[in-house]
Design a protein around this motif. Structure first.
Motif, PDB file in Angstrom:
ATOM      1  N   THR A 267       0.834  -1.200   0.000  1.00  0.00           N
ATOM      2  CA  THR A 267       0.000   0.000   0.000  1.00  0.00           C
ATOM      3  C   THR A 267       0.869   1.250   0.000  1.00  0.00           C
ATOM      4  OG1 THR A 267      -1.694  -1.220   1.233  1.00  0.00           O
ATOM      5  CG2 THR A 267      -1.871   1.183   1.195  1.00  0.00           C
ATOM      6  N   PHE A 268       1.915   1.252   0.800  1.00  0.00           N
ATOM      7  CA  PHE A 268       2.851   2.376   0.830  1.00  0.00           C
ATOM      8  C   PHE A 268       3.523   2.568  -0.523  1.00  0.00           C
ATOM      9  CE2 PHE A 268       7.342   3.619   1.392  1.00  0.00           C
ATOM     10  CZ  PHE A 268       7.170   4.920   1.853  1.00  0.00           C
ATOM     11  N   THR A 271       1.109   4.032  -3.086  1.00  0.00           N
ATOM     12  CA  THR A 271       0.828   5.437  -2.790  1.00  0.00           C
ATOM     13  C   THR A 271       1.972   6.334  -3.250  1.00  0.00           C
ATOM     14  OG1 THR A 271      -0.469   4.762  -0.851  1.00  0.00           O
ATOM     15  CG2 THR A 271       0.233   7.057  -0.963  1.00  0.00           C
ATOM     16  N   VAL A 272       3.208   5.946  -2.948  1.00  0.00           N
ATOM     17  CA  VAL A 272       4.372   6.742  -3.344  1.00  0.00           C
ATOM     18  C   VAL A 272       4.463   6.837  -4.867  1.00  0.00           C
ATOM     19  CG1 VAL A 272       6.897   6.810  -3.331  1.00  0.00           C
ATOM     20  CG2 VAL A 272       5.654   6.261  -1.231  1.00  0.00           C
ATOM     21  N   ALA A 274       2.052   6.531  -7.053  1.00  0.00           N
ATOM     22  CA  ALA A 274       0.950   7.325  -7.595  1.00  0.00           C
ATOM     23  C   ALA A 274       1.204   8.814  -7.412  1.00  0.00           C
ATOM     24  CB  ALA A 274      -0.362   6.917  -6.925  1.00  0.00           C
ATOM     25  N   VAL A 275       1.787   9.188  -6.286  1.00  0.00           N
ATOM     26  CA  VAL A 275       2.097  10.596  -6.044  1.00  0.00           C
ATOM     27  C   VAL A 275       3.115  11.106  -7.054  1.00  0.00           C
ATOM     28  CG1 VAL A 275       3.171  12.192  -4.411  1.00  0.00           C
ATOM     29  CG2 VAL A 275       1.473  10.536  -3.604  1.00  0.00           C
ATOM     30  N   THR A 344      -9.273  -2.286   0.328  1.00  0.00           N
ATOM     31  CA  THR A 344      -7.848  -2.483   0.032  1.00  0.00           C
ATOM     32  C   THR A 344      -7.642  -2.832  -1.432  1.00  0.00           C
ATOM     33  OG1 THR A 344      -7.492  -3.271   2.297  1.00  0.00           O
ATOM     34  CG2 THR A 344      -5.760  -3.730   0.687  1.00  0.00           C
ATOM     35  N   TYR A 347      -8.301   0.245  -3.528  1.00  0.00           N
ATOM     36  CA  TYR A 347      -7.219   1.226  -3.395  1.00  0.00           C
ATOM     37  C   TYR A 347      -6.020   0.834  -4.245  1.00  0.00           C
ATOM     38  CZ  TYR A 347      -3.914   4.407  -1.130  1.00  0.00           C
ATOM     39  OH  TYR A 347      -2.978   5.392  -0.878  1.00  0.00           O
ATOM     40  N   LEU A 351      -5.330   2.860  -7.893  1.00  0.00           N
ATOM     41  CA  LEU A 351      -4.118   3.679  -7.944  1.00  0.00           C
ATOM     42  C   LEU A 351      -3.132   3.166  -8.983  1.00  0.00           C
ATOM     43  CD1 LEU A 351      -3.160   4.825  -4.326  1.00  0.00           C
ATOM     44  CD2 LEU A 351      -4.329   6.061  -6.134  1.00  0.00           C
ATOM     45  N   SER A 355      -2.503   5.513 -12.207  1.00  0.00           N
ATOM     46  CA  SER A 355      -1.194   6.165 -12.274  1.00  0.00           C
ATOM     47  C   SER A 355      -0.279   5.558 -13.323  1.00  0.00           C
ATOM     48  CB  SER A 355      -0.513   6.101 -10.895  1.00  0.00           C
ATOM     49  OG  SER A 355      -0.262   4.747 -10.522  1.00  0.00           O
TER      50      SER A 355
END
Length: 502
Positions: A267-268, A271-272, A274-275, A344, A347, A351, A355
């Motif tokens: 998950t981390f 997220t990174v 996608a940012v 989950t 998400y 993402l 992304s």
């Protein structure tokens, strides 16, 4: 022979109420009664403790087994006049997990008595048990189904599998005769710090034929000796084969926390990425474009096959909920756990799909294992693979141990007859895995085929059939309920059949 009042009260029942003792030859107690117990039959040589290498049964359980045989012979099988007293049958806290080959496995965690976990612990235990490597294929499944269709399918499959799981939990008190059983990566950098690859482009992907690729001599040498379908499976033989030879897997059972750590880190990572990459979305409902897939695709059954396994926990949910401190919260906790699993998957899937850099790459480049879209030099994806490796290393010996106990124990009467027998079995198990990794290294295909096959039986067929039978026994079966649950079975069958045409 002296009989106590307690024995006489439970042993002789002059009048049998059909409401409390339904069905010929079966004794059914009120499940809400804390003293509720059922007769059982276990071969004395077929009980295996997960923390004990010897295949044996305690003297106490063996004595109870013989007493039950004694009471069963005092009258005809169809006569309910004799009921075994409480001290003859095991208490509800004694859990036995029955294998298809006739062995009964005692679980130490269940012997400590029911009601020891809070709702929060139960929810995250179910979440951790459901989550597995199938999460790696969720973005690919969304790509196969289309972005909008994929999101809808995830939500609907979560609700359907939750209902089937609900039927499994309720089956404990509704049905009689049921035990409490419990390729070389070609890198294309989208920016300097977050490269994303399209492995299939190296073999002439139609949407990326004009892309340029490059790799240095050091990377080429590394990829020569670290190929996921040609070399890595053989490296794993040296790691997994000795682990499968352990007589007891109790050491590995203590590392379930690695599953949670792996999911949290994935998950981390997502997220990174996608940012840094941003979102790349265009909505084309029926026609594909150069870089985007349509929102609705006919390949959506591939996602349903993946999700059947991704939401699968039906074979052990009774055991997990048995230790919930407040049994009245079981269905609430189960629903919350399924909601967390669904969120989950949504998400991670949304993402990764959103992304994925389109352009310059096509969304069709999303791999069956989305980690394969990151180059080998990517640190975060490398760490994620390490976490997943350690997770599988702890799970694999447990599965091998169960296979050894069931097969060797059934054939030779001993789970560890000799090092020769165990080595031969382990070579077969590891050889099958290595062959699959070399000849069919498609995690998405493996998950959807196995998920659809196992799901047909344990998710769709058995829960619905048990509910239909229980309603029929109680004369409460109606046509709407029959049609609805037959429809669920048909969906499971269609889910399996369509996998072979996609």
């Amino acid at each position: 022979m002296e009989n106590t009042d307690s024995d006489s009260t439970h042993l002789l029942v002059p009048e049998v109420d059909p409401e409390t003792h339904p069905g010929p030859g079966n004794i059914q107690f009120d499940p809400s009664d804390l003293r509720s117990k059922r007769p059982f039959y276990i071969e004395p040589t077929n009980i295996v403790s997960i923390d004990d290498v010897l295949q044996r049964v305690s003297d106490h359980a063996s004595a109870m087994n013989k007493r039950i045989h004694y009471y069963s012979r005092l009258t005809a099988p169809a006569d309910n006049a004799l009921v075994a007293p409480d001290h003859v049958v095991p208490g509800p806290e004694e859990c036995y997990v029955y294998s298809p080959l006739g062995s009964a496995y005692t679980l130490q965690s269940c012997s400590q008595g029911p009601g020891k976990n809070t709702s929060l612990v139960t929810i995250f235990m179910i979440w951790n048990t459901i989550m597995g490597t199938s999460i790696l294929s969720i973005p690919w499944g969304i790509k196969q189904a289309g972005f909008t269709t994929g999101i809808c399918v995830i939500v609907l499959m979560g609700l359907l599998t939750l209902y089937c799981c609900y039927r499994v939990v309720k089956s404990r008190t509704m049905i009689y005769f049921v035990h409490h059983v419990n390729d070389t990566d070609a890198a294309l950098s989208t920016n300097d710090s977050n490269p994303v690859t399209c492995p299939s482009a190296g073999s002439g992907h139609p949407d990326n034929g004009s892309a340029t690729y490059g790799s240095g001599p050091d990377l080429q040498q590394f990829e020569k000796w670290w190929d996921k379908s040609r070399t890595v499976p053989f490296y794993l033989i040296g790691l997994l084969l000795p682990l499968l030879s352990f007589k007891s897997p109790s050491f590995f059972s203590k590392f379930n926390i690695l599953g949670t750590v792996s999911i949290v880190f994935l998950t981390f990572l997502v997220t990174v990425k996608a940012v840094h990459l941003g979102f790349h979305l265009e909505f084309h409902w029926l026609t594909p474009t150069e870089f985007f897939v349509p929102e609705i695709r006919s390949k959506f059954p591939q996602l349903t096959g993946v999700l059947t396994l991704a939401f699968f926990i039906h074979n052990c949910i009774i055991t997990l909920l048995k230790n919930n401190k407040n049994q009245g919260n079981n269905m609430r906790d189960l629903s919350i756990a399924y909601m967390l699993v669904t969120l989950t998957y949504l998400y991670i899937g949304i993402l990764v799909f959103a992304s994925f850099p389109s352009p310059p790459l096509s969304k069709d480049c999303i791999e069956q294992n989305f980690l394969d879209n990151f180059p080998n030099s990517d640190i975060l994806s490398f760490v994620a693979r390490i976490f997943l490796l350690f997770q599988m290393v702890t799970v694999y010996p447990l599965l091998g141990y169960l296979a050894r106990v069931q097969l060797l124990g059934q054939v030779f009467g001993d789970a560890y007859p000799s090092i020769f027998h165990v080595t031969i079995l382990n070579l077969v198990i590891v050889g099958a895995g290595v062959s699959m990794a070399c000849l069919y290294p498609n995690i998405g295909g493996i998950i959807r085929y196995s998920g659809a096959a196992c799901g047909l039986a344990f998710v769709f067929f058995y829960p619905s059939l048990i509910y239909i039978i229980s309603l029929r026994q109680e004369d409460r079966l109606t046509w709407p309920k029959l049609i609805f649950h037959v429809f669920i079975i048909v969906l499971g069958l269609a889910n399996l059949i369509t996998q072979f045409f996609m």
